[in-house]
Enzyme design. Structure first.
Site, PDB file in Angstrom:
ATOM      1  N   HIS A 111       7.871  -3.099  -3.963  1.00  0.00           N
ATOM      2  CA  HIS A 111       7.293  -3.700  -2.775  1.00  0.00           C
ATOM      3  C   HIS A 111       8.552  -3.920  -1.640  1.00  0.00           C
ATOM      4  O   HIS A 111       9.540  -4.495  -2.123  1.00  0.00           O
ATOM      5  CB  HIS A 111       6.481  -4.657  -2.991  1.00  0.00           C
ATOM      6  N   ASP A 160       0.806  -1.210   0.186  1.00  0.00           N
ATOM      7  CA  ASP A 160       0.049  -0.072   0.021  1.00  0.00           C
ATOM      8  C   ASP A 160       0.827   1.243  -0.053  1.00  0.00           C
ATOM      9  O   ASP A 160       0.297   2.320   0.240  1.00  0.00           O
ATOM     10  CB  ASP A 160      -0.981   0.048   1.248  1.00  0.00           C
ATOM     11  N   CYS A 213       4.765  -0.083   2.782  1.00  0.00           N
ATOM     12  CA  CYS A 213       5.273  -1.339   3.352  1.00  0.00           C
ATOM     13  C   CYS A 213       6.700  -1.294   3.823  1.00  0.00           C
ATOM     14  O   CYS A 213       7.029  -1.997   4.764  1.00  0.00           O
ATOM     15  CB  CYS A 213       5.408  -2.127   2.066  1.00  0.00           C
TER      16      CYS A 213
END
Lengths: 275, 199
Positions: free
Chosen positions: A269, A83, A86
């Site tokens: 991510h 989101d 992270c």
């Protein structure tokens, strides 16, 4: 009425109203995607065998080689919700979990955390909002400290509580916000140094307002460097991408220290790694 | 409403009531409903601007995800400003969009809006007609903004030139606000404004 005035005259009033609507549509769509992600992926997941990554890349020879390399050094992985928060979430989870078994490191960190609010307020952050996040942050840290380095049973109890808190928006996002503030504070304290990392004509303060303080903004090297410097915690990030070779390259922030937090980076991510 | 949002708004509400701006009367905040999802803001037009002496009402909607997402705010009082829609009151301000941060508060937003009234940003407009006038004809822009402040926001500065032109159109049977919008949009050229409305 102004609509009428501008559309029939050819003045571009409507165009701007339209492009604003476009903005709002994009924002709405983004929120829907976020909502779907938030309903399917927990903020911080359970620990998983590293092999689960192999399954993910079954038909991808480049990544498979890299997962193999990764599994020579790490046994498991804990996923976080993608989101944009992270890095902060993975970092704080992994570090607090580590502190549970390292009382000495905890004591060092507690002092840094305790003093962090005054640094922020001195930098001009509003006392009122900083306090709100600081209190939640300290509450979580203090609970870790109550049994840091204690018996395995007690450590396990607190570990489960910690996991629970990291999956409750109220705690989890407050921790993220506070770490974002600490990162921003560090960048602004040492502006001259960090200015070199910022592309384009932005000042450090502008960069903080646009890329550090707002939630959901993804983290880059500069965020990691600033946060690890502010908290004096060394982080190792393993970078797994489509680059050449079968090795997963590691970066330590700052270089030359012993990393206490290990993160896996795949484009866009961060997840947590365990040896 | 999510508990976090309500809790945070309640705290903010208490805090803002103690602030010097509220005590000094330059901003105000009031509740609209009991579950804290909607509030009403008020800012005083800054001195040395065409908005001086006016009072501007704002609709403030607090999303469930507050403070992680920004409050939704628009002007309820009609205003002539490059970054506010003269039609809907929608606002173009970075901190109400992608530069919102959870450390900001309703107080900082109200103060930022007040600052926006002092320094319009025509290169990032919400209302292109106003922005064009702001850039190309600052004298007329100031006059128009002052006139709107007088008519809609209770500002004390009467602009006779505007009033008399609006009156001329009223005499032709045109709705008052419609007349004002047309005149404002056409740099107070009575002929073009009339032409546009009847054309």
């Amino acid at each position: 009425m102004a609509d009428d005035a501008s559309s029939s005259s050819g003045i571009t009033g409507n165009t701007v109203e339209n492009s604003i609507n476009q903005d709002e549509l994009i924002m709405k769509q983004q929120r829907e995607i976020e909502k779907e992600i938030s309903e399917t992926i927990p903020l911080v997941g359970e620990i998983e065998e590293l092999q689960t990554l192999e399954k993910e890349y079954n038909e991808d020879p480049i990544y498979l080689l890299k997962v193999k390399d990764l599994s020579s050094k790490y046994k498991s992985i804990r996923r976080t919700r993608p989101d944009g928060n992270c890095f902060f979430r993975a970092f704080s989870y992994a570090y607090l979990e580590r502190l549970l078994t390292d009382k000495q490191e905890y004591d060092k960190f507690y002092e840094i955390a305790k003093n962090s609010k005054d640094i922020l307020v001195a930098l001009g952050f509003s006392q009122f909002t900083v306090e709100d996040f600081y209190e939640t942050f300290m509450e979580v840290i203090q609970r870790v400290g109550e049994h840091a380095g204690s018996t395995p049973d007690l450590i396990e109890t607190v570990r489960m509580e910690l996991h629970d808190k990291f999956n409750k928006q109220g705690y989890s996002d407050y921790i993220v916000v506070y770490l974002r503030l600490i990162t921003s504070g560090q960048l602004q304290t040492d502006q001259e140094f960090y200015q070199n990392f910022i592309e384009g004509p932005r000042t450090v303060t502008e960069f903080c307002r646009q890329e550090v303080e707002p939630m959901y903004k993804e983290s880059d090297h500069i965020h990691i460097i600033a946060l690890s410097n502010a908290l004096k915690v060394c982080v190792r990030v393993k970078y797994m991408d489509r680059g050449e070779g079968s090795q997963v390259i590691a970066h330590d922030f700052p270089e030359g220290s012993t990393p206490l937090v290990h993160l896996l980076y795949r484009p866009g991510h961060y997840d947590i790694l365990y040896a | 409403m999510a508990n976090i949002a309500a809790k945070r708004i309640k705290r903010e509400f208490k805090e803002i009531m103690k602030s010097e701006e509220v005590i000094g009367g330059s901003i105000k905040l009031g509740l609209v409903n009991e579950n804290w999802t909607e509030l009403k803001g008020e800012i005083a037009g800054p001195v040395d601007t065409p908005y001086e002496g006016g009072t501007f009402l704002l609709e403030i909607k607090v999303p469930e995800t507050y403070p992680f997402n920004p409050p939704k705010i628009r002007f309820l009082t009609k205003i002539w400003h490059p970054n506010v829609s003269s039609v809907t009151g929608a606002i173009c301000l970075d901190i109400l969009k992608d530069q919102w941060a959870a450390a900001l508060t309703l107080r900082t937003v109200l103060l930022s809006l007040q600052a926006l009234l002092s320094a319009g940003e025509p290169n990032d407009p919400q209302d292109a007609v106003v922005a064009k006038q702001f850039r190309e004809n600052p004298r007329l822009f100031t006059m128009t903004a002052r006139h709107w402040t007088n008519v809609y926001a209770g500002g004390p500065n009467i602009v006779h030139e505007c009033n008399s032109k609006v009156q001329r159109m009223l005499d032709m049977g045109i709705d008052e606000h419609q007349a004002r919008v047309a005149l404002s949009s056409y740099d107070w050229d009575l002929e073009r404004a009339t032409e546009q409305l009847f054309g």
